[in-house]
Design a protein around this motif. Structure first.
Motif, short mmCIF file in Angstrom:
data_model
loop_
_atom_site.label_atom_id
_atom_site.label_comp_id
_atom_site.label_asym_id
_atom_site.label_seq_id
_atom_site.Cartn_x
_atom_site.Cartn_y
_atom_site.Cartn_z
N VAL A 178 4.35 4.79 2.39
CA VAL A 178 4.56 6.84 2.71
C VAL A 178 5.81 7.28 1.70
O VAL A 178 6.19 7.90 1.92
N VAL B 176 3.20 -0.91 4.05
CA VAL B 176 2.33 0.84 3.99
C VAL B 176 4.13 1.37 3.85
O VAL B 176 4.90 1.51 4.50
N VAL C 4 1.30 -1.72 -0.07
CA VAL C 4 0.21 -0.30 -0.23
C VAL C 4 0.80 1.41 -0.14
O VAL C 4 2.04 1.30 0.32
N ARG D 80 0.74 -6.38 4.43
CA ARG D 80 0.53 -5.16 3.99
C ARG D 80 2.24 -4.98 4.55
O ARG D 80 2.69 -5.35 5.24
N THR E 34 8.61 6.88 3.23
CA THR E 34 9.21 6.06 4.28
C THR E 34 8.71 4.78 4.38
O THR E 34 6.96 4.40 4.27
N ALA E 35 9.21 3.52 5.20
CA ALA E 35 8.19 2.44 4.82
C ALA E 35 7.86 1.78 6.07
O ALA E 35 8.86 1.26 7.28
N LEU E 36 7.11 1.24 6.19
CA LEU E 36 6.00 0.74 7.33
C LEU E 36 6.18 -1.16 6.93
O LEU E 36 5.09 -1.40 6.17
N ASN E 37 6.71 -1.82 7.20
CA ASN E 37 6.92 -3.38 6.56
C ASN E 37 6.31 -4.13 8.18
O ASN E 37 6.63 -4.64 9.19
N GLU E 38 4.98 -5.01 7.69
CA GLU E 38 4.23 -5.60 8.50
C GLU E 38 5.44 -6.70 9.09
O GLU E 38 5.57 -7.86 7.71
N PRO E 39 5.80 -7.53 9.96
CA PRO E 39 6.07 -8.30 9.22
C PRO E 39 5.04 -10.01 9.13
O PRO E 39 4.08 -9.72 9.55
#
Lengths: 305, 305
Positions: A95, A93, A15, A91, A102-107
């Motif tokens: 941004v 995410v 996303v 997912r 800026t990446a937010l990586n769910e495990p």
């Protein structure tokens, strides 16, 4: 024509959020939301198709995000071999603000042992003699330690060669199962082997069992080792853009070369051009075909060992 | 016992990511993912239930996120009246790091005119005489300008009183449809009316048609206006925690007071205590019932006009 069977043990619904500026501790209105099936193996399959190859996507899918991924891949025309699992597919995410990501990586959520066996069976069902199986990316938590070895063995029994793009202990374990090729980047290679020199580190993987090693060197191009010789391709100069997905494009080109019997130095040139053609593209899994065609004749592989 | 029918025109799947530190331009591993049905009306319904009231949830739900929301609300035991819509229900992502929350709010996707009519019909079906209908939160893009007026009218025809918690032009439009109560916070009230003085601004909404106005003043407590008198409740001193959701808790308490005929000054005291009891709770829609019971006897409403 043979097929590239991509295996993505840890797929993701990618996303992307576009915001004006990202400020920690504040609330942001998201202007644009882009959802896309992701995971490194999925990106490889996209590039294989862009280069007119046959691609199959094998991956575990769970929950509403897993359904969304499967639906999206089918809508894109992929031959998907879904392995239904209980855990919801993760997912990521990203941004994007002021040109910065800026990446937010769910495990990845843990799969049951029998679900991993189902993934192995799906690979065995999908691959036929002459195919190339590509195992790409990380593994969810609690994945079997011998997952790569088991996948490589199942592909081998089906008559398929195997390419592995992973990092950490999985990279070392995969090399021991004698895949046709492993493709770490320089940082991954150094971190997994503990050896700062790329050539020495590549030989550690060859000694462990890998039949060949290709190392992407970022701004320094690409190096390839096959146990008897070492080759180097200088990078395309003056590239600007988003390097995310360039490694997956390199893997896709290498897998296609393996499936159509392209000689090793030419395969490295194709891989370098394909990785470079991913940089101007706006998403992982895309390449700029015009740039690919322009880059190809400008590159040569030079033997250095 | 009468029921509080909550209407959430713009619900959301609220996702919380816990990371070590949020750094713009970097990649982050998410350590914990929490998913929860959200939207201000959903939060109101949660607090109504926590206070032993009956709550119904009316909202449009679409796509995989809409399904996830509906499933999650049903699992929590809510009486859900879903309105199926084509557009996927939005998500919000809140990144929590070092005790600081960074919010990324997806915009609500546009609904078709006939889908809005279905929302109005769902409110008319859910509400019976003596109920209180609460319309909470923002509206998705391209929502009808007269949405609040139409929802208020349908609730009135069913014999239900209406509470509206919204902002901007929707707040002014809602006041003109003569709801029993509007509940802006001080900033929303000033912004919608263009009037810096809270008392003068509240009278603008009363003059437009609202039967009563309650303004949450944050650290200054609560003010209530019913056209003949004005009351003020001083805040609970020394509160520390997360004020997100305090406004929804205020609305829930006001709606319950309206449904059980609690006199106006007592209703304002309950609302202040309930809003304060949301601050120590760890998520919007939750209140600390022990704190609520402790706060109640310490508060009084004082008439100032």
């Amino acid at each position: 024509m043979s097929t590239v069977v991509t295996v993505t043990p840890n797929p993701a619904l990618d996303v992307t959020y576009q915001v004006d500026a990202l400020r920690v501790g504040r609330s942001h209105r998201v202007h644009r939301v882009i959802e896309r099936a992701g995971g490194k193996g999925v990106n490889v399959a996209r590039v294989v198709r862009a280069l007119d190859g046959n691609a199959v996507v094998v991956a575990p899918f769970g929950g509403v995000t897993g359904s969304a991924l499967e639906t999206s891949l089918r809508a894109d025309g992929f031959d998907v071999r879904p392995v239904p699992v209980a855990a919801q597919t993760r997912r990521t995410v990203t941004v994007v603000a002021d040109g910065e990501a800026t990446a937010l990586n769910e495990p990845g959520r843990a799969l049951a042992p029998e679900e991993w066996v189902a993934v192995e069976n799906a690979v065995a069902d999908a691959a036929v003699a002459g195919d190339v199986a590509v195992i790409s990316g990380s593994t969810p938590r609690d994945a079997p330690r011998d997952l790569h070895a088991r996948l490589i063995e199942r592909a081998r029994l089906a008559g398929a060669a195997t390419v592995v793009d992973t990092s950490g202990p999985s990279l070392l374990a995969a090399a021991e199962a004698a895949p046709a090729l492993v493709k770490p980047n320089a940082d991954e290679l150094r971190e997994a082997t503990g050896e700062p020199d790329v050539t020495t580190a590549a030989h550690i993987l060859l000694d462990r069992g890998a039949r060949s090693v290709v190392v992407s060197l970022g701004a320094d191009g690409l190096a390839g080792f096959d146990g008897t010789a070492a080759w180097r391709v200088a990078p395309v100069p003056g590239l600007a853009g988003n390097p995310t997905g360039a490694g997956d494009a390199v893997v896709a080109a290498l897998a296609l070369s393996m499936s159509d019997g392209t000689p090793w130095p030419d395969a490295l040139v194709r891989a370098t051009a394909c990785g470079a053609a991913a940089v101007p593209a706006d998403a992982a899994g895309k390449i700029d075909l015009g740039a690919y065609a322009r880059f190809l004749p400008t590159l040569t592989a030079e033997r250095f060992e």
